[in-house]
Structures are given as structure tokens and as C-alpha cells.
Design a protein around this motif. Structure first.
Motif, PDB file in Angstrom:
ATOM      1  N   TYR A 241      58.519 -51.407 -22.067  1.00  8.60           N
ATOM      2  CA  TYR A 241      59.736 -52.188 -21.891  1.00  8.60           C
ATOM      3  C   TYR A 241      59.484 -53.679 -21.668  1.00  8.60           C
ATOM      4  O   TYR A 241      60.437 -54.441 -21.515  1.00  8.60           O
ATOM      5  N   SER A 242      58.232 -54.091 -21.677  1.00  4.76           N
ATOM      6  CA  SER A 242      57.914 -55.504 -21.508  1.00  4.76           C
ATOM      7  C   SER A 242      57.424 -56.153 -22.792  1.00  4.76           C
ATOM      8  O   SER A 242      57.693 -57.332 -23.038  1.00  4.76           O
TER       9      SER A 242
ATOM     10  N   PHE B 287      53.695 -45.248 -14.943  1.00 11.42           N
ATOM     11  CA  PHE B 287      54.498 -46.459 -14.825  1.00 11.42           C
ATOM     12  C   PHE B 287      53.871 -47.627 -15.585  1.00 11.42           C
ATOM     13  O   PHE B 287      54.588 -48.493 -16.081  1.00 11.42           O
TER      14      PHE B 287
ATOM     15  N   ILE C 151      55.704 -56.403 -11.350  1.00 16.30           N
ATOM     16  CA  ILE C 151      56.758 -55.399 -11.259  1.00 16.30           C
ATOM     17  C   ILE C 151      56.460 -54.409 -10.139  1.00 16.30           C
ATOM     18  O   ILE C 151      57.358 -54.016  -9.379  1.00 16.30           O
ATOM     19  N   GLU C 152      55.207 -54.015 -10.008  1.00 15.59           N
ATOM     20  CA  GLU C 152      54.808 -53.113  -8.920  1.00 15.59           C
ATOM     21  C   GLU C 152      55.093 -53.722  -7.550  1.00 15.59           C
ATOM     22  O   GLU C 152      55.363 -53.003  -6.587  1.00 15.59           O
TER      23      GLU C 152
ATOM     24  N   ARG D 168      54.971 -43.986  -6.425  1.00 17.62           N
ATOM     25  CA  ARG D 168      54.693 -44.961  -7.488  1.00 17.62           C
ATOM     26  C   ARG D 168      53.195 -45.174  -7.641  1.00 17.62           C
ATOM     27  O   ARG D 168      52.676 -45.275  -8.748  1.00 17.62           O
TER      28      ARG D 168
ATOM     29  N   ILE E  92      56.028 -49.771 -18.145  1.00 20.11           N
ATOM     30  CA  ILE E  92      56.114 -51.227 -18.052  1.00 20.11           C
ATOM     31  C   ILE E  92      55.720 -51.869 -19.371  1.00 20.11           C
ATOM     32  O   ILE E  92      56.374 -52.799 -19.849  1.00 20.11           O
ATOM     33  N   LYS E  93      54.650 -51.363 -19.972  1.00 23.37           N
ATOM     34  CA  LYS E  93      54.214 -51.941 -21.243  1.00 23.37           C
ATOM     35  C   LYS E  93      55.255 -51.728 -22.331  1.00 23.37           C
ATOM     36  O   LYS E  93      55.546 -52.636 -23.111  1.00 23.37           O
TER      37      LYS E  93
ATOM     38  N   CYS F 235      62.678 -58.145 -10.976  1.00 23.18           N
ATOM     39  CA  CYS F 235      61.400 -57.509 -10.647  1.00 23.18           C
ATOM     40  C   CYS F 235      60.191 -58.353 -11.025  1.00 23.18           C
ATOM     41  O   CYS F 235      59.078 -57.838 -11.140  1.00 23.18           O
TER      42      CYS F 235
ATOM     43  N   GLU G 259      52.348 -55.885 -14.932  1.00 20.60           N
ATOM     44  CA  GLU G 259      52.397 -54.647 -14.146  1.00 20.60           C
ATOM     45  C   GLU G 259      52.337 -54.960 -12.651  1.00 20.60           C
ATOM     46  O   GLU G 259      53.102 -54.392 -11.848  1.00 20.60           O
TER      47      GLU G 259
END
Length: 391
Positions: free
Chosen positions: A267-268, A260, A286-287, A253, A264-265, A110, A283
Motif C-alpha cells: 500500500y506504499s 505487516f 508506520i510501525e 504487531r 506496508i509495501k 501514520c 515501515e
């Protein structure tokens, strides 16, 4: 309501349950942010960051490689600048100078080649580098083998063959250093598994960043056992169902962008003081990955097991680096890689999550520069460019 509509709502309910479990850890922070910052203000902040942040703006000489199923894989090459200091090489009379070392960067799930922004800025002009977008990511074509009703699932083995195609097109001769983050590291392992002679003859160094050689089905993503077991049961089917309703899901989304962004923050990154522009940059990448691509790739990770392939790297310098708070590919997986490669340099970066190369770029770049100096790709000590993050 028709039966198909009922099925769609049922799938949406399953998706909500699965994503809700994953989102639990991030939701509290998002809720607090909503109490203090209005939605319009957050949207304006995102637009401002997108307009002014330099991340992902570096470009090189473009090229395309064709995968074995005809998929066009996009790559860019940064050449050595003519005035850059070169490592000393022995030159025999009557022989041409040897081909330079080429460093090939493979990105993660991603993401895209721009995820190496800081490392690219620091190494730009000092060493020949290749950055490529994995199939269905970034500027590469959607995987031909995955298209249509009879599309084949993505496999890590396919990604290894894709990397071979990029090397053949962008670096057909000379020594190689392979650098891979997350899925990119798995891609390198698959390359070694399928083409051990290439590793033996040309690879002089490898860097595995936040990756795994297998057993990803055991990762708990920081969730309690009941939650992660529920996710494991439903997520593959949910993603497949969502992939079939891609247009509807993409609208969803966008409508839930705040939630989201928090996911994202979480898990990143691990650090509380991550630059908002860097977080927004991650972000955006990944988006940009369509939900059907997310669905196509996800099952490959549970099947991934390339521990045996690591033996191909026993005789070359290896860097194994991870963030100590990586929830996606925990640092224990990097430690397992180092256990199989006893001469590898193991680096666990404190207070770092999965996107360690964006969160603590200096730690990753410095260790990578050490590896490149060790294999003679750059002079030692390497003077990487100051202010690289704003290039």
C-alpha cells in the motif's frame, strides 16, 4: 472465561477478518519470502538497514507550537545558507529586506516529518523550510483533546488549526508555500477553509501530493467489492476496539512483523525495485504510530470533504501530483483537485504508489523545485543538491 474476555476474543476475531481481507494481496509475496529467507535472517536484515540507512537522519532547528487545545506540536526549521544563491528581490531605500519565502511541509497519516527526507536533502540550505509532526505523530505530543475517556475524535478541521499554530510559531511573516502529502494535503485544505484571509494574504504556492478533497469512503484499496464492503463495515469498530487494547495489539504487531511489512509495501509502493532501505524506512515510520492513534484518526477521512475550500487557491500556482498506482488516495482524486483548479499543474507519476515522494523522489523534487522557482522562492533553474538521498 469472563464476558470481557469473550468480548476481547470476539473483537480480535473481527480484527483478524478485516485485516485478513486487506492482507490478501500481500500475503502471497510474504509467503514466498518465508520459503526462501529465514525469519532470523530477515530480522538481521532489518537491523542492518536500520543501523546503516541515512533516511530520516536530517535534523533542523527545533521548535514547538501550541495547538488550541494545548497540544505541543514539534517542528524543525532549515534556514537558507548564507552562501546560497538568492532570488532577486526589489529593495526600496530605507526599507528592510522582505521576509524570505517559507515552505511548510505537512506529512500524511501514520508518517512523520521525516517522510520528506529526499525533498529536504535536496532543498536544504536553498530555501527556508519548516517540517512538522502532526498531533500524535512523530515527536509531537499526543493530542490533548483526544486523551482520556472523554476524548474527542480527531477531525481534519483540527489539523488545519494545528497547521495555523505551526505557521504562527515558525513562519509568522513573509510569503508561504504549503506542501502536503495525503492527510497533510487535507490539512492544508482545512487551513484554507478556516483561514481564507491567511491564504489570500500570504500563500504564494501550494503542492498537493497524493491527497484527496473528499469521497474517500468510495476508495476500494484495490480490493474486490465484496472485500472492501466488508472492511468498511467492520474496520472503524475494529480499530476502536483495538485502540482500547493497545498494549496487547502492539505485541501482536511485533509478532506479525513479516505480514505487516508486506502490507506496508503493497500500500506504499508500486515499483518492484524499491530500495529495501527505503521500504524499511517507511515501515519504521508506520510501525511507530500506535494503534490507538491509528484508530483515532481513521474516522476523520470518511467525513473529509474540502472541495469548496480549494477555491482559495485559484489565484496561486498549484502542483497536483500523485502516483498512478496509488491504492490509498487514487490518482483520480488528484485529478479531481486539478479539475477544480484549472490552472494547476497536474502530474501523474508512472509506476508509483502512495509514498511517491519516497519511491520516485526525483520526480517529486523536480516538480516541487519548478513550483518554487515559479513563485520566486529559489533561483531558476534550481540546482538541487546531487546525492541528496544519501545526505
Amino acid at each position: 472465561m469472563s464476558e470481557s474476555s469473550t468480548d476481547n476474543w470476539r473483537r480480535a476475531g473481527l480484527a483478524g477478518a478485516a485485516i485478513g481481507v486487506l492482507a490478501a494481496g500481500a500475503a502471497a509475496g510474504v509467503a514466498i519470502e518465508r520459503l526462501t529467507v529465514g525469519r532470523g535472517m530477515r530480522q538481521k536484515a532489518r537491523l542492518a538497514l536500520d543501523a546503516t540507512a541515512p533516511y530520516g537522519s536530517l535534523r533542523g532547528t527545533p521548535g514547538k507550537a501550541l495547538a488550541d487545545d494545548g497540544t505541543a506540536l514539534y517542528y524543525e526549521v532549515d534556514e537558507v545558507e548564507s552562501d546560497a544563491p538568492a532570488p532577486r528581490r526589489r529593495r526600496l531605500f530605507g526599507r528592510k529586506a522582505p521576509a524570505p519565502v517559507t515552505v511548510v511541509f505537512s506529512h500524511g497519516y501514520c508518517l512523520g516529518q521525516d517522510s520528506w527526507h529526499f525533498q529536504r536533502a535536496a532543498l536544504r540550505g536553498l530555501v527556508r523550510t519548516v517540517y512538522w509532526d502532526q498531533r500524535s505523530h512523530g515527536r509531537s505530543e499526543r493530542g490533548h483533546a483526544q486523551s482520556g475517556p472523554d476524548g474527542l475524535p480527531v477531525s481534519i478541521d483540527q489539523l488545519g488549526r494545528d497547521l495555523k499554530a505551526v505557521i504562527d510559531a515558525a513562519a509568522p511573516e513573509g510569503p508561504l508555500v504549503l506542501v502536503g502529502h495525503s492527510m497533510g494535503g487535507m490539512t492544508i485544505m482545512a487551513l484554507a477553509d478556516r483561514y481564507p484571509e491567511l491564504v489570500r494574504e500570504r500563500v504564494v504556492g501550494v503542492a498537493f501530493v497524493g491527497t484527496s478533497a473528499g469521497k474517500l469512503g468510495e476508495v476500494n484499496y484495490g480490493l474486490p467489492s465484496a472485500g472492501v464492503n466488508a472492511v468498511r463495515r467492520v474496520l472503524p469498530g475494529v480499530l476502536k476496539a483495538l485502540g482500547a487494547q493497545a498494549e496487547l495489539v502492539e505485541r501482536g504487531r511485533r509478532a506479525t512483523a513479516d505480514l505487516f511489512a508486506g502490507l506496508i509495501k503493497k500500500y506504499s509502493f508500486s515499483s518492484r525495485d524499491v530500495d529495501p532501505a527505503v521500504a524499511r524506512f517507511a515501515e519504521r515510520m508506520i510501525e511507530a504510530t500506535p494503534i490507538d492513534v491509528v484508530a483515532e484518526f481513521y474516522p476523520a477521512f470518511a467525513e473529509h470533504d474540502k472541495s469548496a475550500a480549494l477555491a482559495a487557491f485559484l489565484d496561486v500556482p498549484v502542483l497536483a501530483l500523485a502516483g498512478d498506482r496509488d491504492l490509498v488516495t487514487p490518482s483520480s482524486h488528484t485529478e479531481a483537485i486539478a479539475d477544480l483548479l484549472p490552472e494547476a499543474e497536474l502530474v501523474i507519476v508512472p509506476d508509483a504508489g502512495h509514498l511517491v515522494m519516497l519511491e520516485h523522489p526525483e520526480a517529486v523534487t523536480d516538480r516541487l523545485a519548478d513550483l518554487l522557482a515559479k513563485v520566486g522562492a529559489v533561483p531558476a533553474p534550481t540546482a538541487t543538491k546531487a546525492g541528496a538521498g544519501s545526505s
